[in-house]
Design a protein around this motif. Structure first.
Motif, PDB file in Angstrom:
ATOM      1  N   LEU A  19       0.864  -1.176   0.000  1.00  0.00           N
ATOM      2  CA  LEU A  19       0.000   0.000   0.000  1.00  0.00           C
ATOM      3  C   LEU A  19       0.905   1.231   0.000  1.00  0.00           C
ATOM      4  N   PRO A  20       1.396   1.653  -1.144  1.00  0.00           N
ATOM      5  CA  PRO A  20       2.441   2.682  -1.187  1.00  0.00           C
ATOM      6  C   PRO A  20       1.998   4.070  -0.740  1.00  0.00           C
ATOM      7  N   SER A  21       0.671   4.326  -0.673  1.00  0.00           N
ATOM      8  CA  SER A  21       0.185   5.641  -0.248  1.00  0.00           C
ATOM      9  C   SER A  21      -0.293   5.654   1.194  1.00  0.00           C
ATOM     10  N   LEU A  22      -0.264   4.519   1.861  1.00  0.00           N
ATOM     11  CA  LEU A  22      -0.753   4.436   3.234  1.00  0.00           C
ATOM     12  C   LEU A  22       0.134   5.254   4.158  1.00  0.00           C
ATOM     13  N   THR A  23      -0.481   6.154   4.922  1.00  0.00           N
ATOM     14  CA  THR A  23       0.288   7.021   5.814  1.00  0.00           C
ATOM     15  C   THR A  23       0.096   6.681   7.285  1.00  0.00           C
ATOM     16  N   ASN A  24      -0.928   5.895   7.618  1.00  0.00           N
ATOM     17  CA  ASN A  24      -1.116   5.496   9.007  1.00  0.00           C
ATOM     18  C   ASN A  24      -1.975   4.242   9.062  1.00  0.00           C
ATOM     19  N   ASN A  78       4.788  -1.039   2.540  1.00  0.00           N
ATOM     20  CA  ASN A  78       3.996   0.181   2.711  1.00  0.00           C
ATOM     21  C   ASN A  78       5.003   1.327   2.772  1.00  0.00           C
ATOM     22  N   THR A  79       5.394   1.805   1.616  1.00  0.00           N
ATOM     23  CA  THR A  79       6.619   2.602   1.500  1.00  0.00           C
ATOM     24  C   THR A  79       6.493   4.028   2.019  1.00  0.00           C
ATOM     25  N   SER A  80       5.273   4.521   2.276  1.00  0.00           N
ATOM     26  CA  SER A  80       5.110   5.875   2.809  1.00  0.00           C
ATOM     27  C   SER A  80       4.861   5.892   4.308  1.00  0.00           C
ATOM     28  N   LEU A  81       4.710   4.744   4.900  1.00  0.00           N
ATOM     29  CA  LEU A  81       4.331   4.642   6.303  1.00  0.00           C
ATOM     30  C   LEU A  81       5.536   4.908   7.198  1.00  0.00           C
ATOM     31  N   THR A  82       5.407   5.845   8.125  1.00  0.00           N
ATOM     32  CA  THR A  82       6.531   6.198   8.993  1.00  0.00           C
ATOM     33  C   THR A  82       6.440   5.568  10.377  1.00  0.00           C
ATOM     34  N   ASN A  83       5.251   5.080  10.753  1.00  0.00           N
ATOM     35  CA  ASN A  83       5.100   4.479  12.080  1.00  0.00           C
ATOM     36  C   ASN A  83       3.944   3.492  12.057  1.00  0.00           C
ATOM     37  N   VAL A  84       3.726   2.823  13.184  1.00  0.00           N
ATOM     38  CA  VAL A  84       2.615   1.870  13.295  1.00  0.00           C
ATOM     39  C   VAL A  84       1.647   2.321  14.388  1.00  0.00           C
ATOM     40  N   ASN A 133       9.228  -1.657   4.644  1.00  0.00           N
ATOM     41  CA  ASN A 133       8.558  -0.390   4.945  1.00  0.00           C
ATOM     42  C   ASN A 133       9.667   0.659   5.011  1.00  0.00           C
ATOM     43  N   TYR A 134      10.041   1.177   3.864  1.00  0.00           N
ATOM     44  CA  TYR A 134      11.296   1.913   3.748  1.00  0.00           C
ATOM     45  C   TYR A 134      11.311   3.230   4.523  1.00  0.00           C
ATOM     46  N   SER A 135      10.139   3.799   4.810  1.00  0.00           N
ATOM     47  CA  SER A 135      10.089   5.080   5.526  1.00  0.00           C
ATOM     48  C   SER A 135       9.795   4.924   7.005  1.00  0.00           C
ATOM     49  N   MET A 136       9.622   3.711   7.482  1.00  0.00           N
ATOM     50  CA  MET A 136       9.232   3.497   8.873  1.00  0.00           C
ATOM     51  C   MET A 136      10.352   3.882   9.822  1.00  0.00           C
ATOM     52  N   GLU A 137      10.055   4.827  10.700  1.00  0.00           N
ATOM     53  CA  GLU A 137      11.070   5.370  11.596  1.00  0.00           C
ATOM     54  C   GLU A 137      11.049   4.746  12.980  1.00  0.00           C
ATOM     55  N   ASN A 138       9.904   4.218  13.411  1.00  0.00           N
ATOM     56  CA  ASN A 138       9.841   3.624  14.749  1.00  0.00           C
ATOM     57  C   ASN A 138       8.716   2.604  14.828  1.00  0.00           C
TER      58      ASN A 138
END
Length: 444
Positions: free
Chosen positions: A189-194, A213-219, A237-242
């Motif tokens: 889901l490349p546009s999923l943000t949350n 989910n390449t735009s997701l920064t967290n869970v 999840n290449y953008s996931m920070e934490n």
């Protein structure tokens, strides 16, 4: 007169039979039109449009309803009388379908809903009155932006799969979902943000696949999740920070895998995790610097440990890893990480320095050191213990198992002859009931 009357009564039974036959035909036609087919498959818009005329009183389908390869299907309005489907609702390969409003009377689907290959489907508002389904799967619906329409679900699904929807930005449609009996897929889901909308999800009996989910920064939104009955796989999840949204997770029955999450710097958020039933795999996370976060996993629950290809990972000496290395239950793969975590020997050495207060350790000494061909390894046990004395090379490959047996209390000596080995750094690792000791050795 009597003859005419007699003839009349002779004709009447024939006429009566014709009338009865006509009545039976008419009655049978009405019955057939009102009955529902057990299973029904549509492949054209004309078939859907004709359904209310062919089955005017049909509201309940005992089997499946499939709109399959409906390449000219644009709407489902002809299905507006259907209230329940005991089998599966399948909507597949309908590239012109923009909405499912024709299903607005539907409240029950006994064996799950699958929607895929509907490239211009905009929303699921037509499913808003469904309060029970056995599972839900939607994938390859590239124009779908939200899952609004699923808010009233209160059942326990056997599967939940949401994947390959290029425009989907949020999941805010599952306020009543607390338990999934099978697997959960939230992937591609490349546009999923949350992942807000899953706050009440308490447990998953199967696996949780969470990846691509390449735009997701967290869970954030998964704080209520406490247990997973199979794997937890977090990958690409290449953008996931934490992982702070997983702060409530306590047990994973099979394996934890975190792979290719290139913005992740630590595993903080997994601090409540106590149990993994088999594998702990942390691989190919380009920015990961520390394993802090998985400190509290019981080492006895780990069967295989893999920490590889994390180029910035230098801090691996967390309690769970140290305890596992001291008494491994299975394979150990630690390599191609940063210095300090580049092999199991480095980690074990860091363990003895970083958390010495957690365990006593046996005395281990090497002399001479450096040496040329032969050196003496000496250790002392304060009580009888099973001992492993293993020698590794600089990249963590096992060279020699010098001891692997019960040894009595007291001083013990092992003479190591290494005349056929190349010059360089070696490690002597002593494991016993008293703990772990690591000593570097240099062969000149």
């Amino acid at each position: 007169m009597e003859q005419k009357l007699h003839r009349h009564w002779q004709v009447l039974p024939e006429l009566k039979g014709i009338i009865i036959l006509i009545a039976i035909i008419v009655f049978s036609t009405n019955i057939l039109q009102s009955q529902c087919p057990q299973n029904i498959i549509f492949s054209t818009q004309a078939e859907i449009d004709a359904f209310p005329m062919n089955y005017p009183n049909c509201t309940e389908i005992e089997g499946i309803v499939a709109i399959d390869d409906g390449y000219d299907v644009t709407n489902l309005d002809g299905l507006s009388n259907i209230v329940s489907i005991d089998g599966i609702l399948l909507i597949r390969n309908c590239p012109l379908l923009t909405k499912v409003d024709g299903l607005s009377s539907l409240s029950y689907v006994g064996m799950g809903i699958e929607i895929n290959g509907c490239d211009i489907l905009k929303n699921l508002n037509g499913l808003v009155n469904i309060n029970y389904y056995d599972g839900f799967s939607i994938h390859t619906c590239d124009s779908l932006e939200t899952l609004h329409g699923l808010e009233n679900i209160s059942s326990t699904p056997t599967f939940l799969k949401i994947s390959f929807c290029q425009s989907l930005t949020e999941l805010t449609s599952f306020p009543n979902l607390s338990f999934v009996e099978g697997n959960v897929h939230i992937s591609h889901l490349p546009s999923l943000t949350n992942v807000l909308g899953l706050e009440n999800l308490d447990s998953i009996a199967g696996a949780f696949f969470f990846g691509d989910n390449t735009s997701l920064t967290n869970v954030d939104g998964l704080e209520g999740l406490k247990s997973i009955g199979s794997d937890l796989q977090i990958y690409r999840n290449y953008s996931m920070e934490n992982l702070l949204g997983l702060m409530g997770l306590q047990s994973i029955a099979w394996s934890l895998q975190i792979n290719k999450c290139n913005s992740l710097t630590s595993l903080a958020g997994l601090d409540s995790l106590r149990y993994v039933g088999s594998n702990l795999l942390i691989n190919e996370n380009n920015s990961l610097q520390t394993l802090t976060g998985i400190d509290n996993i019981e080492a006895e629950s780990i069967m295989n440990l893999s920490i590889t290809y994390n180029p910035q990972l230098s801090t691996c000496e967390v309690q769970s890893v140290c305890d596992y290395l001291a008494n491994p239950n299975g394979d150990i793969q630690i390599y191609v990480n940063a210095q300090g975590c580049n092999n199991s020997v480095e980690v074990e050495e860091a363990c003895t320095v970083g958390i010495p207060e957690q365990r006593s350790k046996p005395t281990l000494s090497i002399y001479p050191n450096p040496f040329t061909t032969t050196t003496t390894i000496e250790y002392e046990l304060s009580e009888p213990s099973h001992v492993q004395l293993i020698i590794y090379n600089a990249i963590g490959e096992m060279i020699l198992v010098a001891e692997d047996r019960m040894m009595p209390q007291g001083m013990h000596t092992f003479i190591w002859t290494a005349d056929r080995l190349p010059e360089g750094m070696y490690y002597a690792v002593l494991r016993s009931g008293e703990g772990v000791s690591v000593v570097k050795m240099v062969k000149q």
